[in-house]
Design a protein around this motif. Sequence first.
Motif, short mmCIF file in Angstrom:
data_model
loop_
_atom_site.label_atom_id
_atom_site.label_comp_id
_atom_site.label_asym_id
_atom_site.label_seq_id
_atom_site.Cartn_x
_atom_site.Cartn_y
_atom_site.Cartn_z
N PRO A 196 -3.48 -4.14 -8.42
CA PRO A 196 -3.51 -4.25 -6.94
C PRO A 196 -3.37 -2.91 -6.24
O PRO A 196 -2.40 -2.64 -5.53
CB PRO A 196 -2.33 -5.19 -6.65
N ILE A 197 -4.33 -2.02 -6.51
CA ILE A 197 -4.33 -0.69 -5.91
C ILE A 197 -5.70 -0.47 -5.27
O ILE A 197 -6.74 -0.74 -5.89
CB ILE A 197 -4.07 0.41 -6.97
N ARG A 198 -5.71 0.01 -4.06
CA ARG A 198 -6.96 0.25 -3.36
C ARG A 198 -7.41 1.70 -3.57
O ARG A 198 -6.61 2.57 -3.92
CB ARG A 198 -6.80 -0.04 -1.86
N ARG A 199 -8.66 1.94 -3.32
CA ARG A 199 -9.19 3.29 -3.47
C ARG A 199 -8.50 4.25 -2.49
O ARG A 199 -8.26 5.40 -2.83
CB ARG A 199 -10.70 3.29 -3.24
N SER A 200 -8.22 3.77 -1.30
CA SER A 200 -7.53 4.62 -0.32
C SER A 200 -6.14 5.00 -0.81
O SER A 200 -5.67 6.11 -0.54
CB SER A 200 -7.44 3.89 1.02
N ASP A 201 -5.47 4.08 -1.54
CA ASP A 201 -4.15 4.40 -2.08
C ASP A 201 -4.23 5.55 -3.08
O ASP A 201 -3.35 6.43 -3.10
CB ASP A 201 -3.55 3.17 -2.77
N VAL A 202 -5.28 5.55 -3.90
CA VAL A 202 -5.45 6.60 -4.90
C VAL A 202 -5.65 7.95 -4.21
O VAL A 202 -5.00 8.95 -4.54
CB VAL A 202 -6.63 6.28 -5.82
N LEU A 203 -6.56 7.98 -3.23
CA LEU A 203 -6.85 9.26 -2.57
C LEU A 203 -5.63 9.77 -1.81
O LEU A 203 -5.26 10.95 -1.93
CB LEU A 203 -8.03 9.08 -1.62
N LEU A 204 -4.97 8.91 -1.05
CA LEU A 204 -3.81 9.35 -0.28
C LEU A 204 -2.64 9.73 -1.19
O LEU A 204 -1.90 10.68 -0.91
CB LEU A 204 -3.40 8.26 0.71
N GLY A 205 -2.46 8.97 -2.27
CA GLY A 205 -1.39 9.30 -3.20
C GLY A 205 -1.60 10.66 -3.84
O GLY A 205 -0.66 11.47 -3.96
N ARG A 206 -2.84 10.93 -4.25
CA ARG A 206 -3.17 12.24 -4.80
C ARG A 206 -2.90 13.34 -3.78
O ARG A 206 -2.33 14.39 -4.08
CB ARG A 206 -4.64 12.27 -5.24
N SER A 247 0.82 -1.20 0.00
CA SER A 247 0.00 0.00 0.00
C SER A 247 0.86 1.26 0.00
O SER A 247 0.57 2.22 -0.71
CB SER A 247 -0.92 -0.01 1.22
N VAL A 248 1.94 1.24 0.80
CA VAL A 248 2.84 2.40 0.84
C VAL A 248 3.47 2.63 -0.53
O VAL A 248 3.60 3.77 -1.00
CB VAL A 248 3.93 2.19 1.91
N ALA A 249 3.88 1.54 -1.19
CA ALA A 249 4.48 1.67 -2.52
C ALA A 249 3.48 2.22 -3.52
O ALA A 249 3.82 3.06 -4.36
CB ALA A 249 5.01 0.31 -2.98
N ALA A 250 2.23 1.78 -3.42
CA ALA A 250 1.20 2.28 -4.34
C ALA A 250 0.95 3.77 -4.11
O ALA A 250 0.81 4.54 -5.07
CB ALA A 250 -0.09 1.48 -4.14
#
Length: 286
Positions: free
Chosen positions: A103-113, A3-6
Amino acid sequence: MRSVAAIAIIARLTLREAVRRRLLWALAGLTVVIVTLTWWAFSRIADASPITGPVEMLGVSQVTVMLAFMFSFVLAMTAVFAGSPAIGPEIESGLLLAMLARPIRRSDVLLGRWFGLASVLVVYALVAGYLELGAVDLATGYVPSDALTAPWYLAGESLVLLTLAVVLSTRIASVAGGAMAVVAYGLAWMAGVMGGVGEAFNNDVLRAAGTISRLILPSDVLWRGTAGALTPPESVLAAGGVASASLYKFSPFSGAAPSLEWLAWCIFWVVAMLGLGIVLLRRREL
């Protein structure tokens, strides 16, 4: 770890998108223009009335605080209009659905943005803030009471507005979400002014209104910290004929350093709002 990598990958892609859309270049160009104009304007002030005493220092300090307020407004608008299209357009275009097939979660997208845009805003706020204070010092010799801290408060204020805009983008169209965030920012500042008046004149109703508004949207807490950090030392206030420093600090363009409790609330608010954004995004149909 995955998740951190994503999150890191999406943050890096967000930075690349900012470069591609020339957001970074626009901010860099604006910084050069603003700092140059700041130096020129304060140089003219110093030429017209040499900065030799506390009264002149008070005048320069108030112009500096007003300049900081204008910069905080620009920074807030930048945060809002950068964060408003963070999620919504990707949902409408179907890009988010394609990303989630990996293998990317929706939370990963929001936090990455959020992390990608936050890094741009923080760097911009710190670089531009310190350069402007340096220009004021170079032109007039005025150094605020806490010049090192002021840009950090501005950076924190931009993160609060960015977080609000990103959360709204999970459910509301970009233009509508941006407008709502801007209105909320203006209302929070106005309520903060009323709260300051309530403190100065011991009015419980106005004081409570200011406190409630800061709990709902703590941007004014950080703006007041910025204004307080840019005010002159107490000795200069007294020498300049300001009889009550407390009344001075509660004027519309002045403030004081927030307490540790308020700073902790600002951090908690950002984390809680990001959590709310993750929940809203997870429950939204793609």
